[in-house]
Design a protein around this motif. Structure first.
Motif, PDB file in Angstrom:
ATOM      1  N   GLU A 269      -6.077  -6.299 -12.984  1.00  0.00           N
ATOM      2  CA  GLU A 269      -5.475  -4.962 -13.084  1.00  0.00           C
ATOM      3  C   GLU A 269      -6.348  -4.042 -13.931  1.00  0.00           C
ATOM      4  N   LYS A 270      -6.893  -4.585 -14.997  1.00  0.00           N
ATOM      5  CA  LYS A 270      -7.756  -3.796 -15.879  1.00  0.00           C
ATOM      6  C   LYS A 270      -9.002  -3.312 -15.137  1.00  0.00           C
ATOM      7  N   ILE A 271      -9.602  -4.227 -14.370  1.00  0.00           N
ATOM      8  CA  ILE A 271     -10.804  -3.866 -13.612  1.00  0.00           C
ATOM      9  C   ILE A 271     -10.476  -2.830 -12.545  1.00  0.00           C
ATOM     10  N   LYS A 272      -9.356  -3.027 -11.865  1.00  0.00           N
ATOM     11  CA  LYS A 272      -8.973  -2.113 -10.785  1.00  0.00           C
ATOM     12  C   LYS A 272      -8.705  -0.711 -11.308  1.00  0.00           C
ATOM     13  N   VAL A 273      -7.986  -0.600 -12.417  1.00  0.00           N
ATOM     14  CA  VAL A 273      -7.702   0.711 -13.009  1.00  0.00           C
ATOM     15  C   VAL A 273      -9.000   1.366 -13.469  1.00  0.00           C
ATOM     16  N   PHE A 274      -9.891   0.578 -14.048  1.00  0.00           N
ATOM     17  CA  PHE A 274     -11.179   1.112 -14.503  1.00  0.00           C
ATOM     18  C   PHE A 274     -11.992   1.646 -13.336  1.00  0.00           C
ATOM     19  N   ILE A 275     -12.006   0.891 -12.233  1.00  0.00           N
ATOM     20  CA  ILE A 275     -12.749   1.318 -11.046  1.00  0.00           C
ATOM     21  C   ILE A 275     -12.205   2.640 -10.510  1.00  0.00           C
ATOM     22  N   GLU A 276     -10.898   2.763 -10.466  1.00  0.00           N
ATOM     23  CA  GLU A 276     -10.261   3.958  -9.898  1.00  0.00           C
ATOM     24  C   GLU A 276     -10.522   5.217 -10.712  1.00  0.00           C
ATOM     25  N   HIS A 277     -10.637   5.077 -12.042  1.00  0.00           N
ATOM     26  CA  HIS A 277     -10.681   6.268 -12.893  1.00  0.00           C
ATOM     27  C   HIS A 277     -12.026   6.524 -13.571  1.00  0.00           C
ATOM     28  N   GLU A 278     -12.951   5.559 -13.520  1.00  0.00           N
ATOM     29  CA  GLU A 278     -14.205   5.744 -14.240  1.00  0.00           C
ATOM     30  C   GLU A 278     -15.449   5.690 -13.359  1.00  0.00           C
ATOM     31  N   LEU A 279     -15.388   4.990 -12.240  1.00  0.00           N
ATOM     32  CA  LEU A 279     -16.582   4.808 -11.428  1.00  0.00           C
ATOM     33  C   LEU A 279     -16.637   5.806 -10.282  1.00  0.00           C
ATOM     34  N   LYS A 280     -17.859   6.181  -9.912  1.00  0.00           N
ATOM     35  CA  LYS A 280     -18.048   7.231  -8.908  1.00  0.00           C
ATOM     36  C   LYS A 280     -17.914   6.690  -7.485  1.00  0.00           C
ATOM     37  N   LYS A 281     -18.623   5.623  -7.168  1.00  0.00           N
ATOM     38  CA  LYS A 281     -18.592   5.062  -5.813  1.00  0.00           C
ATOM     39  C   LYS A 281     -17.950   3.680  -5.896  1.00  0.00           C
ATOM     40  N   SER A 282     -16.705   3.599  -5.581  1.00  0.00           N
ATOM     41  CA  SER A 282     -15.957   2.387  -5.888  1.00  0.00           C
ATOM     42  C   SER A 282     -15.495   1.596  -4.661  1.00  0.00           C
ATOM     43  N   GLU A 283     -15.798   2.026  -3.439  1.00  0.00           N
ATOM     44  CA  GLU A 283     -15.312   1.334  -2.243  1.00  0.00           C
ATOM     45  C   GLU A 283     -15.817  -0.103  -2.166  1.00  0.00           C
ATOM     46  N   LYS A 284     -17.126  -0.307  -2.334  1.00  0.00           N
ATOM     47  CA  LYS A 284     -17.691  -1.658  -2.271  1.00  0.00           C
ATOM     48  C   LYS A 284     -17.162  -2.519  -3.414  1.00  0.00           C
ATOM     49  N   ILE A 285     -16.987  -1.900  -4.565  1.00  0.00           N
ATOM     50  CA  ILE A 285     -16.504  -2.643  -5.722  1.00  0.00           C
ATOM     51  C   ILE A 285     -15.062  -3.081  -5.515  1.00  0.00           C
ATOM     52  N   GLU A 286     -14.238  -2.171  -4.995  1.00  0.00           N
ATOM     53  CA  GLU A 286     -12.837  -2.512  -4.720  1.00  0.00           C
ATOM     54  C   GLU A 286     -12.744  -3.627  -3.686  1.00  0.00           C
ATOM     55  N   GLN A 287     -13.609  -3.575  -2.685  1.00  0.00           N
ATOM     56  CA  GLN A 287     -13.620  -4.613  -1.655  1.00  0.00           C
ATOM     57  C   GLN A 287     -13.995  -5.967  -2.259  1.00  0.00           C
ATOM     58  N   ALA A 288     -14.989  -5.964  -3.147  1.00  0.00           N
ATOM     59  CA  ALA A 288     -15.377  -7.211  -3.801  1.00  0.00           C
ATOM     60  C   ALA A 288     -14.256  -7.751  -4.669  1.00  0.00           C
ATOM     61  N   LEU A 289     -13.572  -6.859  -5.364  1.00  0.00           N
ATOM     62  CA  LEU A 289     -12.460  -7.276  -6.214  1.00  0.00           C
ATOM     63  C   LEU A 289     -11.328  -7.838  -5.378  1.00  0.00           C
ATOM     64  N   ASN A 290     -11.035  -7.222  -4.221  1.00  0.00           N
ATOM     65  CA  ASN A 290      -9.987  -7.711  -3.336  1.00  0.00           C
ATOM     66  C   ASN A 290     -10.337  -9.091  -2.774  1.00  0.00           C
ATOM     67  N   ASN A 291     -11.613  -9.314  -2.460  1.00  0.00           N
ATOM     68  CA  ASN A 291     -12.044 -10.616  -1.956  1.00  0.00           C
ATOM     69  C   ASN A 291     -11.838 -11.712  -2.984  1.00  0.00           C
ATOM     70  N   ILE A 292     -12.080 -11.380  -4.246  1.00  0.00           N
ATOM     71  CA  ILE A 292     -11.872 -12.349  -5.330  1.00  0.00           C
ATOM     72  C   ILE A 292     -10.369 -12.616  -5.489  1.00  0.00           C
ATOM     73  N   SER A 293      -9.563 -11.558  -5.396  1.00  0.00           N
ATOM     74  CA  SER A 293      -8.110 -11.703  -5.562  1.00  0.00           C
ATOM     75  C   SER A 293      -7.528 -12.634  -4.496  1.00  0.00           C
ATOM     76  N   LYS A 294      -8.073 -12.599  -3.288  1.00  0.00           N
ATOM     77  CA  LYS A 294      -7.556 -13.439  -2.187  1.00  0.00           C
ATOM     78  C   LYS A 294      -7.848 -14.919  -2.446  1.00  0.00           C
ATOM     79  N   LEU A 295      -8.919 -15.179  -3.223  1.00  0.00           N
ATOM     80  CA  LEU A 295      -9.292 -16.565  -3.484  1.00  0.00           C
ATOM     81  C   LEU A 295      -8.450 -17.189  -4.596  1.00  0.00           C
ATOM     82  N   LEU A 296      -7.799 -16.339  -5.375  1.00  0.00           N
ATOM     83  CA  LEU A 296      -7.018 -16.829  -6.512  1.00  0.00           C
ATOM     84  C   LEU A 296      -5.630 -17.277  -6.085  1.00  0.00           C
TER      85      LEU A 296
END
Length: 296
Positions: A269-296
């Motif tokens: 959640e911390k990483i996701k909120v940070f990506i949404e509000h601090e990073l400029k190009k976050s689509e690839k990052i969000e996708q990578a984070l979602n892929n990790i979440s599916k493995l957990l």
């Protein structure tokens, strides 16, 4: 913000602690084979368990010293202090050259050593940084260091070396040839960090002494999108959180994401909120984070 402020952040204990942790500690990479003409042949010894444990401990301590990060400093200003001016000396200067006078006493540290220049017009001043370094290299030479800047650091040659991924070679050579506050060192190191970031070559600097300084540089200039993606793709969630914590320290007055964090948030959640509000190009990052979440 001024790089002088950045330098003050860099030496903070909490910042240094995070940078050391995030830099990695891969002994195979730290002790990887490097060219050294003075390298001795390997030795094989029979050790007891106690002696082996001691050798491993000493090896880890040596590895930590090899990961000592170069400081992050602003480029120094080339100031020259005028001591006196005697124009009557001008006609006596038959060589039409400047003269350098050096205190060569062995007990004086080089940074405290008096070096002055008598110009051909009679002006007496303290030597500039460049004049000091060239003069000291004449009287107190350092192995591997030359009196002139290596051709490797010329713009075209530097770019060619970067294309060949010679990052550690460039940075090690720069550390040997230049002081960390030398304008040339600042130019060279920043260009290497930018290039590594542009081509996503973080793995080549990971677990080297330059990785922490590069991370701080990217955080200071808010260029951490690619670095965050690198950590996520390698499933380094803890490193992502450390990166966010470090960002929060350095940019403590402009942390927009903190306002949107739940009171008891998970690392994801911390990483996701940070990506949404601090990073400029976050689509690839969000996708990578979602892929990790599916493995957990």
């Amino acid at each position: 913000m001024s790089l002088k402020i950045a330098a003050n952040y860099f030496i903070r204990n909490d910042v240094q602690s995070i940078l050391k942790k995030i830099s990695g500690f891969d002994l195979n990479k730290i002790y990887s084979t490097k060219y050294n003409p003075e390298l001795k042949n390997s030795e094989i010894q029979l050790l007891t368990n106690k002696e082996l444990a001691l050798e491993k401990k000493n090896s880890n301590e040596r590895a930590k010293s090899l990961l000592q990060m170069p400081p992050f400093l602003p480029a120094r200003e080339n100031l020259s202090e005028i001591l006196s001016c005697d124009k009557y000396l001008d006609p006596l200067n038959l060589t039409n050259s400047n003269y350098i006078f050096v205190d060569i006493s062995l007990e004086i540290p080089n940074d405290k050593r008096m070096i002055v220049v008598r110009q051909k017009d009679g002006l007496l001043r303290k030597a500039s940084y460049q004049e000091r370094e060239k003069t000291l290299q004449v009287y107190f030479p350092q192995d591997g260091k030359s009196k002139y800047l290596s051709q490797m650091f010329e713009t075209n040659n530097l770019e060619e070396s970067l294309k060949k991924q010679k990052y550690t070679l460039i940075l090690n050579k720069a550390c040997l040839e230049l002081e960390p506050n030398d304008p040339e060192y600042v130019r060279i190191s920043h260009r290497v960090f930018d290039y590594v970031n542009e081509v996503h070559d973080f793995e080549l600097l990971y677990s080297t002494r330059f990785f922490g300084t590069m991370v701080f540089y990217l955080i200071w200039y808010k260029k951490i999108e690619n670095l965050m993606l690198y950590f996520l793709k390698n499933k380094r969630i803890n490193d992502c959180c450390d990166l966010i914590n470090l960002y929060s320290i350095v940019h403590e007055k402009n942390n927009l994401f903190v306002q949107h964090l739940p009171e008891q948030s998970t690392d994801h959640e911390k990483i996701k909120v940070f990506i949404e509000h601090e990073l400029k190009k976050s689509e690839k990052i969000e996708q990578a984070l979602n892929n990790i979440s599916k493995l957990l």
